[in-house]
Design a protein around this motif. Structure first.
Motif, PDB file in Angstrom:
ATOM      1  N   GLU A 131      96.094 102.155  58.421  1.00  0.00           N
ATOM      2  CA  GLU A 131      94.690 101.740  58.425  1.00  0.00           C
ATOM      3  C   GLU A 131      93.770 102.764  57.762  1.00  0.00           C
ATOM      4  OE1 GLU A 131      92.775 102.002  62.389  1.00  0.00           O
ATOM      5  OE2 GLU A 131      94.786 102.167  63.230  1.00  0.00           O
ATOM      6  N   PHE A 184      84.140 100.464  75.553  1.00  0.00           N
ATOM      7  CA  PHE A 184      83.658  99.621  74.441  1.00  0.00           C
ATOM      8  C   PHE A 184      83.361  98.237  75.016  1.00  0.00           C
ATOM      9  CE2 PHE A 184      83.866  97.265  70.413  1.00  0.00           C
ATOM     10  CZ  PHE A 184      83.290  98.162  69.534  1.00  0.00           C
ATOM     11  N   ASP A 204      87.343  94.728  62.598  1.00  0.00           N
ATOM     12  CA  ASP A 204      88.615  95.222  63.131  1.00  0.00           C
ATOM     13  C   ASP A 204      88.959  94.446  64.398  1.00  0.00           C
ATOM     14  OD1 ASP A 204      90.823  96.665  64.044  1.00  0.00           O
ATOM     15  OD2 ASP A 204      89.971  98.596  63.444  1.00  0.00           O
ATOM     16  N   HIS A 243      98.538 104.408  64.200  1.00  0.00           N
ATOM     17  CA  HIS A 243      99.109 104.699  65.522  1.00  0.00           C
ATOM     18  C   HIS A 243     100.241 103.731  65.822  1.00  0.00           C
ATOM     19  CE1 HIS A 243      96.678 101.189  66.816  1.00  0.00           C
ATOM     20  NE2 HIS A 243      95.820 101.645  65.912  1.00  0.00           N
ATOM     21  N   THR A 296      91.783  93.326  67.382  1.00  0.00           N
ATOM     22  CA  THR A 296      93.034  93.602  68.091  1.00  0.00           C
ATOM     23  C   THR A 296      93.206  92.567  69.192  1.00  0.00           C
ATOM     24  OG1 THR A 296      92.662  95.949  67.673  1.00  0.00           O
ATOM     25  CG2 THR A 296      94.473  95.378  69.156  1.00  0.00           C
ATOM     26  N   TRP A 338      80.260 105.784  69.817  1.00  0.00           N
ATOM     27  CA  TRP A 338      81.302 105.094  69.049  1.00  0.00           C
ATOM     28  C   TRP A 338      81.080 105.164  67.553  1.00  0.00           C
ATOM     29  CZ3 TRP A 338      85.786 103.626  71.037  1.00  0.00           C
ATOM     30  CH2 TRP A 338      85.853 103.420  72.420  1.00  0.00           C
ATOM     31  N   HIS A 363      97.353 102.321  71.580  1.00  0.00           N
ATOM     32  CA  HIS A 363      97.404 103.515  70.726  1.00  0.00           C
ATOM     33  C   HIS A 363      98.527 104.426  71.197  1.00  0.00           C
ATOM     34  CE1 HIS A 363      93.119 102.277  69.953  1.00  0.00           C
ATOM     35  NE2 HIS A 363      93.603 102.379  68.738  1.00  0.00           N
ATOM     36  N   GLU A 389      93.560  97.354  57.591  1.00  0.00           N
ATOM     37  CA  GLU A 389      94.583  97.718  58.581  1.00  0.00           C
ATOM     38  C   GLU A 389      95.588  96.590  58.753  1.00  0.00           C
ATOM     39  OE1 GLU A 389      93.082  98.333  62.598  1.00  0.00           O
ATOM     40  OE2 GLU A 389      94.944  99.353  63.173  1.00  0.00           O
ATOM     41  N   ASP A 438      89.772  95.309  72.393  1.00  0.00           N
ATOM     42  CA  ASP A 438      88.653  96.265  72.357  1.00  0.00           C
ATOM     43  C   ASP A 438      87.743  96.144  73.583  1.00  0.00           C
ATOM     44  OD1 ASP A 438      89.579  96.871  69.853  1.00  0.00           O
ATOM     45  OD2 ASP A 438      87.846  96.082  68.755  1.00  0.00           O
ATOM     46  N   ASP A 459      97.043  94.550  65.750  1.00  0.00           N
ATOM     47  CA  ASP A 459      95.822  95.230  65.293  1.00  0.00           C
ATOM     48  C   ASP A 459      95.691  95.072  63.775  1.00  0.00           C
ATOM     49  OD1 ASP A 459      93.652  97.002  65.259  1.00  0.00           O
ATOM     50  OD2 ASP A 459      94.813  98.759  65.858  1.00  0.00           O
TER      51      ASP A 459
HETATM   52  N1  MF3 Z   1      91.123  98.635  66.404  1.00  0.00           N
HETATM   53  C1  MF3 Z   1      90.822 100.042  66.368  1.00  0.00           C
HETATM   54  C2  MF3 Z   1      92.045 100.696  65.748  1.00  0.00           C
HETATM   55  O1  MF3 Z   1      92.361 100.360  64.667  1.00  0.00           O
HETATM   56  C3  MF3 Z   1      90.499 100.604  67.709  1.00  0.00           C
HETATM   57  C4  MF3 Z   1      89.229 100.099  68.253  1.00  0.00           C
HETATM   58  S1  MF3 Z   1      89.009 100.697  69.846  1.00  0.00           S
HETATM   59  C5  MF3 Z   1      87.436 100.247  70.223  1.00  0.00           C
HETATM   60  O2  MF3 Z   1      92.782 101.446  66.279  1.00  0.00           O
HETATM   61  F1  MF3 Z   1      87.286 100.534  71.449  1.00  0.00           F
HETATM   62  F2  MF3 Z   1      86.604 100.877  69.432  1.00  0.00           F
HETATM   63  F3  MF3 Z   1      87.290  98.975  70.033  1.00  0.00           F
END
Ligand code: MF3
Ligand code: CO
Ligand code: CO
Length: 310
Positions: A249, A111, A142, A216, A144, A266, A223, A280, A105, A153
């Motif tokens: 998710e 972000f 969340d 995704h 990743t 955001w 993504h 997710e 992220d 993720d």
């Molecule tokens: N983790 C998120 C998803 O499930 C995406 C976050 S992108 C961010 O796809 F930039 F907001 F962190």
């Protein structure tokens, strides 16, 4: 019927709108950790191609997903009344770094934090800030992780202190909806099976499914294709094939279905401040179904791994 919502529940679910706090500067990542290309170039060029894994790439994806699962557990253990979402971000950040992973992220499309933290009526993409969590809140974290060229993720919604029963019902229904969606995957079946497993179940419990965001494809790209609908989408007839990796998710809503993006570009919050929840997992299609990749080496996840027998 014991889970069905009744009229008095609405009042208990209702929250004060979440106020946005101050966001701390981005956390730094040591030089030996390799970031995804969008961090270096400043532009996300997400290829909308399917992510299909072979034996070698699956080993790397498994590892990234395992790290993500471990970070999510550590972040979840930090959730408590009085703790800020920025403090949770700090815990997660250290957890990625100590495992040699980059927080995907961080500097993704501008972000500036290492996880998303979405409290109560924030549907998704909440930015960690200095608002202390309050007793009775719910918060989705969340995570990743990017390592060895792969993104993993995963997210879970955590309870803060004592949470009322209707809100716990929302959270548990969302966890179960996610696992039901995963259980519906079979090679050769159409992608719409996921939404068919999730949406009617959510509606039967009195909740709706967010349509504006989906899962995704994921792997070398954060993504990618396919788009995963969590609601019933009749025309979504593309077929699952072995080796496809993607996320499931779903976000479930307890109130109205309209939401608005905050000025930060955001945070998506529902217009009526009724809570929403999300879980997710990253999964891969096998010869017989789908395997959850976002679990620890001993098979654990804060997002849950198995439907409880009913
Ligand atoms: N983790 C998120 C998803 O499930 C995406 C976050 S992108 C961010 O796809 F930039 F907001 F962190
Ligand atoms: Co995510
Ligand atoms: Co995702």
């Amino acid at each position: 019927m014991k889970h069905k919502r009744c009229h008095g529940d609405r009042k208990r679910l209702q929250r004060d709108p979440v106020t946005l706090g101050a966001v701390s500067p981005p956390r730094s990542v040591p030089d030996h950790i390799v970031p995804p290309s969008y961090v270096t170039t400043g532009t996300v060029s997400d290829t909308r191609t399917l992510q299909i894994q072979d034996d070698d790439s699956l080993l790397r994806l498994r590892h990234a997903c395992q790290v993500a699962a471990e970070v999510l557990i550590e972040a979840g253990e930090a959730v408590a009344p009085g703790v800020t979402t920025d403090a949770i971000d700090a815990v997660a950040h250290e957890a990625y770094i100590s495992r040699g992973a980059y927080p995907s992220d961080l500097h993704y499309n501008g972000f500036t934090k290492s996880v998303c933290t979405s409290v109560n009526g924030v549907v998704c993409h909440g930015i960690p800030d200095d608002r202390p969590l309050q007793n009775g809140d719910i918060v989705n974290v969340d995570v990743t992780a990017f390592i060895d060229g792969m993104h993993g993720d995963t997210s879970a919604t955590f309870m803060v202190g004592e949470v009322d029963q209707p809100t716990r019902g929302l959270v548990e229904t969302t966890r179960e909806a996610t696992l039901r969606g995963i259980a519906a995957v079979r090679p050769g079946l159409p992608l719409r099976c996921i939404g068919e497993a999730i949406e009617p179940f959510a509606l039967s419990r009195g909740f709706t499914v967010v349509r504006e965001y989906g899962g995704h494809g994921i792997g070398e790209t954060f993504h990618a294709a396919p788009h995963i609908y969590h609601h019933v989408e009749r025309d979504d007839v593309a077929l699952f094939q072995p080796g496809m990796s993607f996320t499931i998710e779903p976000m479930l809503l307890s109130g109205g279905t309209s939401f608005t993006q905050a000025e930060d570009g955001w945070t998506e919050h529902v217009d009526d401040a009724m809570p929403s929840a999300q879980f997710e997992h990253t999964v891969i299609v096998t010869d017989t179904g789908a395997e959850i990749l976002t679990v620890t080496a001993d098979g654990k996840s804060a997002a849950g791994v198995a439907l409880s027998p009913s």
